[in-house]
Design an enzyme around this catalytic site. Structure first.
Site, short mmCIF file in Angstrom:
data_model
loop_
_atom_site.label_atom_id
_atom_site.label_comp_id
_atom_site.label_asym_id
_atom_site.label_seq_id
_atom_site.Cartn_x
_atom_site.Cartn_y
_atom_site.Cartn_z
N ARG A 191 0.74 10.37 -0.05
CA ARG A 191 1.01 11.51 1.06
C ARG A 191 2.34 12.01 0.68
NH1 ARG A 191 0.47 7.98 6.66
NH2 ARG A 191 -1.52 6.88 5.90
N GLU A 200 0.67 -1.14 0.00
CA GLU A 200 0.01 0.02 -0.17
C GLU A 200 0.97 1.14 0.11
OE1 GLU A 200 -2.79 0.28 3.29
OE2 GLU A 200 -2.84 2.43 3.00
N LYS A 237 -11.02 -1.69 6.28
CA LYS A 237 -9.94 -1.45 6.93
C LYS A 237 -10.51 -0.98 8.27
CE LYS A 237 -6.33 2.23 7.03
NZ LYS A 237 -5.30 2.84 6.29
#
Ligand code: 3PG
Length: 213
Positions: free
Chosen positions: A51, A47, A134
């Site tokens: 960012r 993943e 999640k």
């Protein structure tokens, strides 16, 4: 791709390894060696969080690494989902969920792992058709006891707890029937990436890949 099919695809990815590394990539030059180290260590599902400035480019680079199954994390909007898909992301992860994001991933055929932290949020996602979620932020939101409690009334939901998970407590989550895998950044520490310590990261990944479940 319907939410049900998205969850089906994401669950299959979650079953490939006990841990999904959550990656914050600061330098594009780190992307390929990092992917090689993690895949060789036994963690193929990656993943890459959106960012950093090079995250999209990193996804494209890592998607070309043999054996890597690369997704985008911190996908917050339809625009993020589009950028991730076009970069070659195989799935998207979000800390929460919005109708707009779910609609975008459905239209893009991009399997979404949406975030939830309460019974109401889980129920809202189940209503949309998502069954794989999640659990975020796992530690602050109640940890393994919270997931154990959710399993009673909501056994149809499976989770990837992320946030405050490490080698020391991953087993608490992985032993639960509603946990498919866990996510965490501990296998790719920023300092080791800056130092180019790919052997060290491979060892961290190897230890994580051996977690029982
Ligand atoms: C995230 O940043 O999405 C995850 O919560 C990572 O959490 P961790 O750094 O506690 O593993």
């Amino acid at each position: 791709m319907t939410p049900a099919l998205q969850s089906h695809a994401v669950l299959a990815l979650c079953r490939l390894a006990p841990v999904i590394p959550v990656l914050v990539i600061e330098e594009i030059d780190h992307a390929e060696p990092l992917a090689h180290a993690l895949v060789e260590g036994g963690l193929p599902v990656l993943e890459v969080t959106l960012r950093t400035g090079c995250a999209i480019e990193a996804i494209s680079a890592m998607a070309g690494v043999h054996g890597a199954r690369v997704g985008a994390g911190t996908v917050l909007s339809a625009h993020d989902a589009e950028r991730a898909k076009h970069a070659g992301a195989e799935f998207a992860v979000s800390p929460g969920a919005t109708p707009a994001l779910a609609a975008a991933c459905t239209a893009l055929d991009l399997p979404l792992l949406p975030g939830a932290a309460t019974a109401s949020e889980v129920m809202a996602l189940l209503e949309l058709g998502y069954r794989t979620m999640k659990f975020f932020p796992a530690g602050p939101a109640g940890g393994a006891p919270m997931l154990k409690a959710l399993h009673g009334p909501l056994p149809q939901a499976s989770f990837c707890p992320t946030g405050g998970v490490g080698l020391q407590n991953a087993g608490d989550y992985l032993s639960l029937p509603n946990v498919a895998c866990v996510g965490g950044s501990w296998v790719a520490p920023a300092a080791m990436m800056r130092a180019g310590d790919w052997d060290g990261i491979r060892e961290l990944a190897h230890a994580a890949s051996k977690l029982p479940r």
